[in-house]
Design an enzyme around this catalytic site. Structure first.
Site, PDB file in Angstrom:
ATOM      1  CG  HIS A  17      -1.983  -1.190   1.155  1.00 60.73           C
ATOM      2  ND1 HIS A  17      -2.014  -1.696   2.480  1.00 60.73           N
ATOM      3  CD2 HIS A  17      -3.029  -1.320   0.603  1.00 60.73           C
ATOM      4  CE1 HIS A  17      -2.990  -2.621   2.245  1.00 60.73           C
ATOM      5  NE2 HIS A  17      -3.547  -2.522   0.993  1.00 60.73           N
ATOM      6  CE  LYS A  41     -12.378  -6.055   1.502  1.00 60.57           C
ATOM      7  NZ  LYS A  41     -11.281  -5.832   0.959  1.00 60.57           N
ATOM      8  NE  ARG A  92      -3.256  -8.058  -4.026  1.00 60.57           N
ATOM      9  CZ  ARG A  92      -4.259  -8.089  -3.251  1.00 60.57           C
ATOM     10  NH1 ARG A  92      -3.898  -7.746  -1.778  1.00 60.57           N
ATOM     11  NH2 ARG A  92      -5.372  -8.722  -3.479  1.00 60.57           N
ATOM     12  CB  SER A 130      -4.471  -6.321   4.735  1.00 61.50           C
ATOM     13  OG  SER A 130      -4.024  -5.116   4.347  1.00 61.50           O
TER      14      SER A 130
END
Length: 161
Positions: A17, A41, A92, A130
């Site tokens: 990030h 999430k 990514r 993450s």
């Protein structure tokens, strides 16, 4: 002034990030890193904790034209409220592209003047998420190459609580 919005969960912010923010900060006058509220999430850190961690990360990295906020609701509405010209999204891998492409098209339909800019992180961060960082930390693995030291400390503290 050209302002970009970089939304995400940032639970927690990683070196991947940070790499995106550093590069976006060279392209825009201001980058707003927006920690999104998303109950689906099930975040480990609260919105306020994520903003504090992002703010500290930006300061330690010396990025002076970026700031952290939290938001809830439709991204295009928030972008309009802030007067941003672009949304930054990190890609990514190919697997990210389909979802991000669909999201960009939907955002364009809702707010045609809002551009989406895709940035790829450095190769060394292309696998990083993450979710993976939290899993490695939960299993007591070394996360020092994935997140800054203050994030690792906060993560370990949160997982012990």
């Amino acid at each position: 002034m050209r302002t970009a919005l970089y939304p995400g969960s940032f639970d927690p912010i990683t070196y991947g990030h940070l790499d995106i923010v550093q590069r976006a900060s060279k392209l825009f006058d201001e980058v707003i890193v927006a920690a999104a509220h998303n109950d689906a999430k099930n975040p480990l850190f609260t919105n306020e904790e994520r903003v504090d961690l992002i703010t500290e990360t930006l300061a330690k990295a010396g990025i002076t034209n970026a700031r952290a906020v939290t938001f809830d609701g439709l991204l295009v509405n928030y972008a309009e409220q802030l007067g941003v010209t672009a949304v930054i999204r990190g890609l990514r891998a190919i697997s990210d592209f389909e979802f991000e492409f669909q999201m960009a098209l939907m955002n364009r339909k809702l707010k045609p003047e809002l551009e989406t800019i895709f940035l790829m992180p450095k190769d060394e961060y292309s696998y990083l998420s993450s979710r993976m960082v939290k899993e490695v930390a939960r299993l007591d693995g070394d996360i020092s190459s994935f997140v800054p030291p203050h994030i690792a400390t906060a993560l370990r503290s949160k997982l012990k609580a």
